[in-house]
Motif scaffolding. Structure first.
Motif, PDB file in Angstrom:
ATOM      1  N   GLY A  64     -39.084 -26.160 -14.117  1.00  0.00           N
ATOM      2  CA  GLY A  64     -38.533 -27.378 -13.707  1.00  0.00           C
ATOM      3  C   GLY A  64     -38.459 -27.828 -12.263  1.00  0.00           C
ATOM      4  O   GLY A  64     -38.785 -29.020 -11.835  1.00  0.00           O
ATOM      5  N   GLY A 106     -42.623 -27.403 -10.941  1.00  0.00           N
ATOM      6  CA  GLY A 106     -43.910 -28.465 -11.605  1.00  0.00           C
ATOM      7  C   GLY A 106     -45.134 -27.842 -11.630  1.00  0.00           C
ATOM      8  O   GLY A 106     -45.500 -26.862 -11.674  1.00  0.00           O
ATOM      9  N   ASP A 152     -45.204 -25.447 -14.634  1.00  0.00           N
ATOM     10  CA  ASP A 152     -44.516 -26.123 -15.489  1.00  0.00           C
ATOM     11  C   ASP A 152     -45.518 -26.244 -16.660  1.00  0.00           C
ATOM     12  O   ASP A 152     -45.246 -25.902 -17.704  1.00  0.00           O
ATOM     13  CB  ASP A 152     -44.333 -27.395 -15.123  1.00  0.00           C
ATOM     14  CG  ASP A 152     -43.420 -28.265 -16.080  1.00  0.00           C
ATOM     15  OD1 ASP A 152     -42.833 -27.484 -16.966  1.00  0.00           O
ATOM     16  OD2 ASP A 152     -43.562 -29.440 -16.182  1.00  0.00           O
ATOM     17  N   ARG A 183     -35.263 -26.188 -18.280  1.00  0.00           N
ATOM     18  CA  ARG A 183     -36.284 -27.130 -17.510  1.00  0.00           C
ATOM     19  C   ARG A 183     -36.106 -28.395 -17.630  1.00  0.00           C
ATOM     20  O   ARG A 183     -36.230 -29.253 -16.539  1.00  0.00           O
ATOM     21  CB  ARG A 183     -37.701 -26.733 -18.172  1.00  0.00           C
ATOM     22  CG  ARG A 183     -38.806 -27.401 -17.765  1.00  0.00           C
ATOM     23  CD  ARG A 183     -39.272 -28.658 -18.693  1.00  0.00           C
ATOM     24  NE  ARG A 183     -40.434 -29.216 -18.110  1.00  0.00           N
ATOM     25  CZ  ARG A 183     -41.132 -30.408 -18.621  1.00  0.00           C
ATOM     26  NH1 ARG A 183     -40.557 -30.865 -19.913  1.00  0.00           N
ATOM     27  NH2 ARG A 183     -42.204 -30.680 -18.409  1.00  0.00           N
ATOM     28  N   LEU A 205     -35.275 -30.810 -14.051  1.00  0.00           N
ATOM     29  CA  LEU A 205     -36.043 -32.027 -13.897  1.00  0.00           C
ATOM     30  C   LEU A 205     -35.159 -32.889 -13.174  1.00  0.00           C
ATOM     31  O   LEU A 205     -35.515 -33.942 -12.439  1.00  0.00           O
ATOM     32  CB  LEU A 205     -36.878 -32.400 -14.900  1.00  0.00           C
ATOM     33  CG  LEU A 205     -38.277 -31.545 -15.357  1.00  0.00           C
ATOM     34  CD1 LEU A 205     -38.533 -32.029 -16.671  1.00  0.00           C
ATOM     35  CD2 LEU A 205     -39.131 -31.532 -14.198  1.00  0.00           C
TER      36      LEU A 205
END
Length: 289
Positions: free
Chosen positions: A111, A114, A118, A168, A172
Protein backbone atom coordinates in the motif's frame (compact mmCIF):
# COMPACT_ATOMS: atom_id res chain seq x y z
CA UNK A 1 -43.30 11.62 17.49
CA UNK A 2 -39.89 13.24 17.80
CA UNK A 3 -39.30 11.65 21.20
CA UNK A 4 -40.23 8.20 19.91
CA UNK A 5 -37.77 8.45 17.03
CA UNK A 6 -35.01 9.54 19.37
CA UNK A 7 -35.56 6.68 21.80
CA UNK A 8 -35.74 4.18 18.91
CA UNK A 9 -32.38 5.32 17.60
CA UNK A 10 -30.91 5.01 21.07
CA UNK A 11 -32.21 1.46 21.28
CA UNK A 12 -30.52 0.51 18.02
CA UNK A 13 -27.26 2.01 19.21
CA UNK A 14 -27.46 0.20 22.52
CA UNK A 15 -27.96 -3.10 20.71
CA UNK A 16 -24.87 -2.41 18.63
CA UNK A 17 -22.83 -1.67 21.76
CA UNK A 18 -24.17 -4.58 23.78
CA UNK A 19 -21.37 -6.83 25.00
CA UNK A 20 -21.76 -10.42 23.68
CA UNK A 21 -21.20 -12.06 27.04
CA UNK A 22 -22.15 -15.53 25.83
CA UNK A 23 -19.63 -15.44 22.98
CA UNK A 24 -16.93 -14.06 25.27
CA UNK A 25 -17.78 -16.83 27.72
CA UNK A 26 -17.29 -19.43 24.99
CA UNK A 27 -13.90 -17.91 24.19
CA UNK A 28 -12.98 -17.91 27.88
CA UNK A 29 -13.96 -21.58 28.17
CA UNK A 30 -11.93 -22.39 25.05
CA UNK A 31 -8.85 -20.71 26.52
CA UNK A 32 -9.23 -22.36 29.93
CA UNK A 33 -9.74 -25.82 28.43
CA UNK A 34 -6.99 -25.25 25.88
CA UNK A 35 -4.43 -24.09 28.43
CA UNK A 36 -5.22 -26.48 31.27
CA UNK A 37 -6.73 -29.63 29.73
CA UNK A 38 -4.98 -31.97 32.16
CA UNK A 39 -6.48 -30.18 35.15
CA UNK A 40 -10.05 -30.09 33.81
CA UNK A 41 -10.48 -33.37 31.92
CA UNK A 42 -11.86 -36.15 34.15
CA UNK A 43 -9.63 -38.89 32.66
CA UNK A 44 -6.92 -39.51 30.11
CA UNK A 45 -8.51 -38.86 26.66
CA UNK A 46 -6.48 -41.71 25.12
CA UNK A 47 -7.38 -44.29 27.76
CA UNK A 48 -9.62 -47.02 26.35
CA UNK A 49 -12.12 -48.76 28.60
CA UNK A 50 -13.42 -51.90 26.89
CA UNK A 51 -15.90 -52.44 29.70
CA UNK A 52 -17.66 -49.21 28.70
CA UNK A 53 -18.00 -49.15 24.91
CA UNK A 54 -20.49 -46.65 23.44
CA UNK A 55 -21.91 -45.70 26.85
CA UNK A 56 -24.63 -43.01 26.53
CA UNK A 57 -24.35 -39.68 28.36
CA UNK A 58 -25.02 -39.45 32.10
CA UNK A 59 -24.19 -43.12 32.59
CA UNK A 60 -21.80 -45.13 34.73
CA UNK A 61 -19.91 -48.12 33.33
CA UNK A 62 -16.60 -49.83 34.02
CA UNK A 63 -16.27 -47.96 37.31
CA UNK A 64 -16.45 -44.52 35.67
CA UNK A 65 -19.11 -41.85 35.16
CA UNK A 66 -19.49 -40.57 31.60
CA UNK A 67 -21.11 -37.13 31.43
CA UNK A 68 -20.95 -36.97 27.61
CA UNK A 69 -20.81 -40.73 27.08
CA UNK A 70 -17.99 -42.81 25.62
CA UNK A 71 -16.92 -43.64 22.07
CA UNK A 72 -16.44 -46.98 20.29
CA UNK A 73 -13.22 -47.62 22.24
CA UNK A 74 -14.63 -46.64 25.61
CA UNK A 75 -12.80 -43.30 25.71
CA UNK A 76 -14.46 -40.45 27.59
CA UNK A 77 -16.00 -38.02 25.08
CA UNK A 78 -15.87 -35.06 27.49
CA UNK A 79 -12.15 -35.55 28.15
CA UNK A 80 -11.46 -35.81 24.44
CA UNK A 81 -13.40 -32.61 23.72
CA UNK A 82 -11.45 -30.74 26.43
CA UNK A 83 -8.09 -31.93 25.08
CA UNK A 84 -9.34 -31.22 21.56
CA UNK A 85 -9.79 -27.60 22.63
CA UNK A 86 -6.05 -27.51 23.34
CA UNK A 87 -5.30 -28.60 19.77
CA UNK A 88 -7.81 -26.15 18.29
CA UNK A 89 -6.47 -23.27 20.39
CA UNK A 90 -2.84 -23.98 19.57
CA UNK A 91 -3.41 -24.33 15.83
CA UNK A 92 -5.69 -21.29 15.58
CA UNK A 93 -3.59 -18.87 17.66
CA UNK A 94 -0.26 -19.74 16.03
CA UNK A 95 -1.74 -19.75 12.53
CA UNK A 96 -3.55 -16.44 13.05
CA UNK A 97 -0.42 -14.87 14.59
CA UNK A 98 1.90 -15.78 11.71
CA UNK A 99 -0.64 -15.05 8.99
CA UNK A 100 -1.38 -11.64 10.54
CA UNK A 101 2.31 -10.72 10.77
CA UNK A 102 3.05 -11.80 7.20
CA UNK A 103 -0.14 -10.38 5.69
CA UNK A 104 0.03 -7.09 7.57
CA UNK A 105 3.68 -6.52 6.65
CA UNK A 106 3.08 -7.26 2.97
CA UNK A 107 -0.06 -5.10 2.99
CA UNK A 108 1.87 -2.17 4.48
CA UNK A 109 4.62 -2.50 1.88
CA UNK A 110 2.22 -2.89 -1.04
CA UNK A 111 0.00 0.00 0.00
CA UNK A 112 2.75 2.48 0.81
CA UNK A 113 5.31 1.83 -1.92
CA UNK A 114 2.94 0.78 -4.71
CA UNK A 115 4.53 0.03 -8.07
CA UNK A 116 5.95 -3.43 -8.69
CA UNK A 117 5.81 -4.33 -4.99
CA UNK A 118 2.07 -3.70 -4.95
CA UNK A 119 1.58 -5.59 -8.20
CA UNK A 120 3.60 -8.61 -7.04
CA UNK A 121 1.88 -8.89 -3.63
CA UNK A 122 -1.62 -8.37 -4.97
CA UNK A 123 -1.24 -10.78 -7.90
CA UNK A 124 -0.06 -13.52 -5.55
CA UNK A 125 -2.87 -12.69 -3.15
CA UNK A 126 -5.45 -12.74 -5.95
CA UNK A 127 -4.18 -16.13 -7.10
CA UNK A 128 -4.37 -17.53 -3.57
CA UNK A 129 -7.90 -16.16 -3.01
CA UNK A 130 -9.13 -17.53 -6.35
CA UNK A 131 -8.34 -21.06 -5.16
CA UNK A 132 -11.03 -22.81 -3.06
CA UNK A 133 -9.77 -22.60 0.53
CA UNK A 134 -10.57 -26.14 1.64
CA UNK A 135 -9.45 -27.74 -1.64
CA UNK A 136 -6.21 -25.78 -1.56
CA UNK A 137 -5.62 -26.77 2.07
CA UNK A 138 -6.29 -30.43 1.26
CA UNK A 139 -3.81 -30.27 -1.62
CA UNK A 140 -1.07 -28.71 0.51
CA UNK A 141 -1.69 -31.05 3.43
CA UNK A 142 -1.59 -34.13 1.21
CA UNK A 143 1.94 -33.19 0.13
CA UNK A 144 3.30 -33.51 3.68
CA UNK A 145 2.91 -35.81 6.64
CA UNK A 146 -0.12 -34.63 8.63
CA UNK A 147 0.67 -33.06 12.00
CA UNK A 148 -0.08 -29.83 13.87
CA UNK A 149 2.93 -27.96 12.47
CA UNK A 150 2.03 -28.73 8.88
CA UNK A 151 -1.58 -27.73 9.52
CA UNK A 152 -0.36 -24.37 10.82
CA UNK A 153 1.81 -23.86 7.71
CA UNK A 154 -1.17 -24.62 5.50
CA UNK A 155 -3.42 -22.21 7.42
CA UNK A 156 -0.83 -19.43 7.18
CA UNK A 157 -0.50 -19.94 3.43
CA UNK A 158 -4.28 -19.80 3.07
CA UNK A 159 -5.18 -16.85 5.31
CA UNK A 160 -2.32 -14.31 5.01
CA UNK A 161 -3.95 -12.88 1.88
CA UNK A 162 -6.93 -11.53 3.83
CA UNK A 163 -4.72 -9.37 6.01
CA UNK A 164 -2.69 -8.18 3.03
CA UNK A 165 -5.73 -7.02 1.06
CA UNK A 166 -7.42 -5.22 3.96
CA UNK A 167 -4.26 -3.52 5.22
CA UNK A 168 -3.21 -2.53 1.72
CA UNK A 169 -6.59 -0.91 1.06
CA UNK A 170 -6.42 1.13 4.26
CA UNK A 171 -2.82 2.20 3.65
CA UNK A 172 -3.70 3.45 0.16
CA UNK A 173 -6.07 5.89 1.84
CA UNK A 174 -3.85 6.75 4.80
CA UNK A 175 -0.76 7.58 2.76
CA UNK A 176 -2.58 10.56 1.23
CA UNK A 177 -3.37 12.04 4.65
CA UNK A 178 -1.60 15.17 5.85
CA UNK A 179 0.16 13.51 8.80
CA UNK A 180 1.92 11.07 6.45
CA UNK A 181 2.94 13.85 4.07
CA UNK A 182 4.26 15.87 7.00
CA UNK A 183 6.27 12.87 8.21
CA UNK A 184 7.82 12.50 4.74
CA UNK A 185 8.60 16.22 4.61
CA UNK A 186 10.23 15.98 8.05
CA UNK A 187 12.58 13.31 6.72
CA UNK A 188 11.09 10.26 8.43
CA UNK A 189 12.42 6.98 7.09
CA UNK A 190 10.05 4.57 5.28
CA UNK A 191 10.38 2.10 8.15
CA UNK A 192 9.31 4.72 10.68
CA UNK A 193 6.37 5.78 8.52
CA UNK A 194 5.25 2.16 8.08
CA UNK A 195 5.49 0.97 11.65
CA UNK A 196 5.08 4.17 13.68
CA UNK A 197 2.56 6.17 11.65
CA UNK A 198 0.66 3.64 9.50
CA UNK A 199 0.58 0.44 11.56
CA UNK A 200 -1.21 1.97 14.60
CA UNK A 201 -3.94 3.20 12.26
CA UNK A 202 -4.62 -0.25 10.78
CA UNK A 203 -4.15 -2.34 13.92
CA UNK A 204 -7.87 -2.21 14.78
CA UNK A 205 -8.76 -3.89 11.50
CA UNK A 206 -6.05 -6.49 12.08
CA UNK A 207 -7.46 -7.31 15.52
CA UNK A 208 -11.00 -7.65 14.19
CA UNK A 209 -9.89 -9.88 11.33
CA UNK A 210 -7.80 -12.03 13.68
CA UNK A 211 -10.84 -12.60 15.91
CA UNK A 212 -12.95 -13.61 12.92
CA UNK A 213 -10.25 -15.91 11.53
CA UNK A 214 -9.87 -17.89 14.77
CA UNK A 215 -13.19 -19.54 14.01
CA UNK A 216 -12.30 -20.03 10.34
CA UNK A 217 -9.00 -21.69 11.20
CA UNK A 218 -10.65 -24.00 13.74
CA UNK A 219 -13.31 -24.94 11.18
CA UNK A 220 -10.69 -25.57 8.48
CA UNK A 221 -8.57 -27.66 10.87
CA UNK A 222 -11.64 -29.68 11.85
CA UNK A 223 -12.43 -30.26 8.17
CA UNK A 224 -8.93 -31.53 7.46
CA UNK A 225 -8.99 -33.73 10.58
CA UNK A 226 -12.36 -35.12 9.52
CA UNK A 227 -10.85 -36.09 6.17
CA UNK A 228 -7.83 -37.69 7.84
CA UNK A 229 -5.43 -34.92 6.80
CA UNK A 230 -5.25 -33.07 10.10
CA UNK A 231 -3.73 -33.89 13.47
CA UNK A 232 -3.05 -37.65 13.35
CA UNK A 233 -4.82 -40.21 15.53
CA UNK A 234 -5.17 -40.94 18.36
CA UNK A 235 -4.94 -37.23 19.25
CA UNK A 236 -8.44 -35.96 20.13
CA UNK A 237 -8.97 -33.39 17.40
CA UNK A 238 -12.62 -32.33 17.06
CA UNK A 239 -12.78 -33.13 13.35
CA UNK A 240 -11.31 -36.59 13.91
CA UNK A 241 -13.88 -37.19 16.65
CA UNK A 242 -16.63 -36.39 14.16
CA UNK A 243 -15.15 -38.87 11.69
CA UNK A 244 -14.85 -41.58 14.35
CA UNK A 245 -18.42 -41.15 15.54
CA UNK A 246 -20.25 -40.77 12.23
CA UNK A 247 -20.89 -44.51 11.86
CA UNK A 248 -22.63 -44.54 15.21
CA UNK A 249 -25.30 -42.11 14.02
CA UNK A 250 -27.06 -44.95 12.20
CA UNK A 251 -27.07 -46.95 15.45
CA UNK A 252 -28.43 -44.08 17.58
CA UNK A 253 -25.01 -43.41 19.13
CA UNK A 254 -25.37 -39.69 18.51
CA UNK A 255 -23.29 -38.35 21.41
CA UNK A 256 -19.90 -39.21 19.87
CA UNK A 257 -20.69 -36.84 16.99
CA UNK A 258 -23.09 -34.27 18.41
CA UNK A 259 -20.91 -33.05 21.28
CA UNK A 260 -17.68 -32.38 19.30
CA UNK A 261 -19.81 -30.88 16.51
CA UNK A 262 -21.48 -28.61 19.05
CA UNK A 263 -18.06 -27.50 20.31
CA UNK A 264 -17.07 -26.49 16.77
CA UNK A 265 -20.36 -24.65 16.19
CA UNK A 266 -20.10 -22.73 19.48
CA UNK A 267 -16.50 -21.63 18.92
CA UNK A 268 -17.02 -20.61 15.28
CA UNK A 269 -20.22 -18.75 16.16
CA UNK A 270 -18.51 -17.00 19.09
CA UNK A 271 -15.66 -15.97 16.79
CA UNK A 272 -18.06 -14.39 14.29
CA UNK A 273 -20.18 -12.62 16.92
CA UNK A 274 -17.17 -11.32 18.86
CA UNK A 275 -15.44 -10.18 15.68
CA UNK A 276 -18.53 -8.28 14.55
CA UNK A 277 -18.83 -6.66 18.00
CA UNK A 278 -15.17 -5.62 17.94
CA UNK A 279 -15.64 -4.18 14.47
CA UNK A 280 -18.46 -1.99 15.74
CA UNK A 281 -16.48 -0.96 18.80
CA UNK A 282 -13.21 -0.20 17.03
CA UNK A 283 -14.44 1.28 13.76
CA UNK A 284 -14.85 5.04 14.31
CA UNK A 285 -17.58 5.13 11.67
CA UNK A 286 -19.69 2.54 13.49
CA UNK A 287 -19.00 2.76 17.22
CA UNK A 288 -21.13 5.88 17.68
CA UNK A 289 -24.18 4.42 15.97
Amino acid sequence: MLRRRKSSGKGIGSRHRRVPWFSLGVFFLLFVCGLFPGLIAPVDPLKANFAALNVPPLSTAGGQFYLFGSDHLGRDVLSRIIHGASIALYVSLVAVLFSSVIGTTLGLLAGYFGGWIDQAVMRVADTWIALPTVSFAIFLTALREPDATNIIIVMVLVFWTRYARIVRGEVLSLRERDFIKLAVTAGASPGRILFVHLLPNVINSVIVLATLLIGNVILSEATLSFLGLGVPAPNPAWGAMLADGRNGLMSNRWWATIFPGLAIVLVVGASNVTGDWLRRRLDPNLKNL
